[in-house]
Design an enzyme around this catalytic site. Structure first.
Site, PDB file in Angstrom:
ATOM      1  N   SER A 514     -49.231 -63.207 -50.324  1.00 38.34           N
ATOM      2  CA  SER A 514     -49.505 -64.366 -51.164  1.00 38.34           C
ATOM      3  C   SER A 514     -50.675 -65.167 -50.622  1.00 38.34           C
ATOM      4  O   SER A 514     -50.847 -66.324 -50.933  1.00 38.34           O
ATOM      5  CB  SER A 514     -48.270 -65.241 -51.236  1.00 38.34           C
ATOM      6  OG  SER A 514     -47.851 -65.564 -49.943  1.00 38.34           O
ATOM      7  N   LYS A 557     -42.159 -72.385 -47.910  1.00 33.66           N
ATOM      8  CA  LYS A 557     -43.560 -72.622 -47.569  1.00 33.66           C
ATOM      9  C   LYS A 557     -43.880 -74.111 -47.639  1.00 33.66           C
ATOM     10  O   LYS A 557     -44.558 -74.652 -46.757  1.00 33.66           O
ATOM     11  CB  LYS A 557     -44.462 -71.848 -48.524  1.00 33.66           C
ATOM     12  CG  LYS A 557     -44.444 -70.353 -48.260  1.00 33.66           C
ATOM     13  CD  LYS A 557     -45.264 -69.636 -49.303  1.00 33.66           C
ATOM     14  CE  LYS A 557     -45.322 -68.151 -49.030  1.00 33.66           C
ATOM     15  NZ  LYS A 557     -45.936 -67.422 -50.122  1.00 33.66           N
TER      16      LYS A 557
END
Ligand code: ADP
Length: 631
Positions: A514, A557
């Site tokens: 990502s 995250k």
């Protein structure tokens, strides 16, 4: 500009269920009814139990595979249960005989044999006493020179021995498998079993002769396949089972009986081979998706042909009904543990909130219930150690802090270390440096700084992408993917340049797929020399057309960014529903959803040149493609 994401607190987490504590919640008695969220699997297991079919379950650990196998055993008829006895074979001691009797009978038979053996040993003792007496009489009359009487005494003694000595010694059979007093069919977990434990074994006899030996039948041990007779044999991580064992397992399945022999070649047990011992079990195999690879093809096809294959889901829809099920789950786990206090409403709310977070997917609740059960237990333990009558939300929050996974703990130390060495930057601005975000171990986030530098190509023919750190291949792929966008936005063709990318301090286990948005931003900044705001962190995958695509682990995250002191986090717009960060972080970071790279650049870039650069991007049309905007 996108709206900042606001996270609301939801009130009715328990799906409208009224209760003071989980002690008010009814827990079903049957294990199969306790299984949550795997409705399809439950249906199949019921059917398979009814038809005696084998089952293979594939899915994430802790989603209820062994629980379902156990539940299946409960569904099988217990009337069919049997005991297995193993007898000495007088003709060939190394080939013990097998006898199958109804459950509970085995013990009676062994006891009867023991009684008989006792009787015969009593008789033997009696004979010895008589013999001694006879000898005494003989000696007495002999000494008195009454030879006639002496001869009569000897004859009488011989006669006595002839009639009273037991014909043969009674050898008690061994009860190999017993189901006495069992209320359900057996459930045998043979996960990780070596050949002997799985297929049965014959113990080594250190004496082997001279009257000290143990008869062979007494050294025979049943294997898991025999203990599972008329029940369920469960094997998790099937791919770790040796091929040879899998082959034997297949034979056992087909024949429904399997002889027992010593498994280690040099042991005296290897000479022994019993008659076939019944093993009519239902096999339930389990494993991860990769389990199929290590499986014997014939075994797999046996299940395909004569059974069911099941995929276990690891999340369920977040709706009132399913949340009510999770309330019951907490009650079940408390009951199963037996030592921890029941949960009050607030504590259950907190568990459900965590189930949402752990699902990592919009509108879903996790079904990795073993882990969630772990949180229930740790919370309960804390409540108990504090002497509380009920477990409350406070205890659950404390438990969440304590019971962090190894990966989360690793992420913590990593954060500390980076702070120590000032690898972190959560303030100021810098050209070519982006605070990327990554996950490790599936449930821990880290800030992963990415630094890019662009130089004229060393080789005249073409440029290269140089990446350091563990994410080399991902970096290269990302740069290739974003090269079209970079060309479009900056006019530079990076295929004629050397691009250097460094993942600062990345190490094994960091999942970086990502990172493409971060890589593109770092490269664009390095090319344009426009600095990046270091209070911003970002995550997202980039399409070749510049759209920001969804990624996993967004909650973890964002939390990692907040912990590191980042002020703004850019996330893919399609991930907004997945954001379930904890209360403590809510005021620390601004979460901004973005849909394409130009939005990312709007938030990330700073400085004098930013506006004119962004204007160029905004006005940029395809026909200008290829013209350097910095010319
Ligand atoms: P697996 O075999 O898939 O690794 P287990 O069946 O051993 O998982 O699950 C461990 C424990 O977690 C169970 O004993 C139960 O307490 C809880 N659990 C797991 N999945 C479920 C489920 N679907 N419903 C209810 N409890 C579950």
């Amino acid at each position: 500009m996108s709206e900042e994401v606001k996270i609301e607190k939801q009130d009715d987490l328990c799906g409208g269920l009224e209760f003071n504590s989980t002690s008010d919640i009814e827990v079903p008695t049957k294990l199969i009814d306790q299984v949550i969220g795997q409705e399809h699997a439950v249906e199949v297991i019921k059917k398979a139990a009814n038809q005696r079919r084998h089952v293979m379950m594939i899915g994430t650990p802790g989603t209820g595979k062994s629980m379902l196998a156990k539940a299946m055993a409960e569904l099988l008829p217990k009337e069919e249960l049997q005991d297995v006895l193993i007898y000495h074979n007088p003709e060939d001691g190394n080939n013990p005989k097998v006898r199958v009797v109804p459950a509970g009978k085995g013990k009676q038979i062994v006891n009867a044999h023991k009684m008989e053996a006792q009787k015969s040993s009593q008789m033997r003792n009696l004979i010895i006493v008589f013999a001694m007496l006879g000898i005494l009489v003989f000696a007495f009359v002999y000494l008195r020179e009454q030879f006639m009487w002496a001869i009569i005494a000897v004859l009488l003694l011989l006669l006595l021995l002839r009639y009273v000595t037991p014909k043969e010694t009674v050898i008690t059979p061994k009860l190999l498998v017993t189901n006495q007093g069992k209320t359900t069919a057996p459930f045998i977990d043979a996960t990780g079993a070596h050949a002997g434990a799985l297929l049965g074994d014959v113990r080594h006899d250190p004496f082997q002769s001279g009257g000290l030996e143990t008869p062979a039948h007494d050294r025979v041990e049943a294997g898991a396949i025999h203990k599972a007779h008329k029940g369920v044999l469960f094997i998790d991580e099937i791919n770790t089972l040796r091929m040879e064992s899998q082959q034997h397992l297949l034979t056992a399945l087909q024949e429904k009986k399997f002889h027992i022999t010593g498994q280690s070649e040099r042991s005296s047990g290897a000479m022994v081979k019993t008659d076939p011992v019944p093993c009519d079990f239902i096999m339930v195999l389990a494993g991860n998706l990769d389990a199929k690879e290590g499986m014997h093809p014939a075994l797999r096809s046996r299940i395909k042909g004569y059974g069911y294959e099941l995929y276990m889901t690891d999340s369920m829809e977040d709706n009132p009904e399913n949340r009510r099920k999770l309330v019951r789950f907490v009650a079940q786990e408390v009951m199963r543990d037996g030592k921890i206090p029941h949960f009050d409403h607030s504590a259950v709310d907190e568990i459900i909130r965590e189930a949402r977070r752990r699902a990592g997917r919009k509108g879903h609740l996790t079904l990795k219930l073993r882990d969630l059960g772990g949180l229930v237990r740790v919370s309960g333990d804390i409540a108990r150690s504090e002497g509380a009558a009920l477990t409350t939300a406070d205890h659950v929050l404390k438990a969440k802090k304590i019971s962090r996974s190894v990966e989360q703990q690793l992420a913590d130390t990593y954060l500390d270390q980076r702070r120590d060495y000032r690898l972190f930057k959560a303030a100021g601005e810098e050209v070519g440096r982006v605070n990327g975000l990554a996950v490790i171990g599936g449930d821990s986030g880290i800030v992963l700084p990415i630094v890019a530098e662009v130089t004229p190509a060393l080789s005249k023919a073409e440029g290269h992408v140089y990446a350091t750190g563990k994410l080399k291949s991902i970096a290269k792929e990302s740069v290739q993917n974003v090269s079209a966008i970079i060309k479009k936005f900056t006019g530079y063709d990076i295929s004629s340049m050397d691009v250097h990318i460094q993942f600062v301090g990345a190490y094994e286990g960091v999942e970086g797929d990502s990172a493409s948005v971060s890589i593109a931003t770092a490269v664009i900044s390095a090319l344009s020399q426009i600095p990046i705001d270091q209070t911003v962190a970002m995550t997202g995958s980039l399409s070749v057309r510049g759209e920001v695509l969804p990624i996993g682990g967004v909650t973890y995250k964002i939390e990692a960014a907040a912990l590191a002191g980042i002020k703004t986090v850019l996330i893919p717009k399609s991930n907004v529903g997945d954001v379930l960060i904890e209360e403590v972080y809510k005021d620390k970071v601004k979460i901004i959803p973005v849909t394409n790279i130009s939005e990312v650049l709007e938030y990330a870039l700073v400085g004098k040149m930013k506006e004119s650069f962004l204007d160029k991007i905004r006005n940029f049309s395809m026909d200008k493609m290829g013209i350097g905007i910095f010319d």
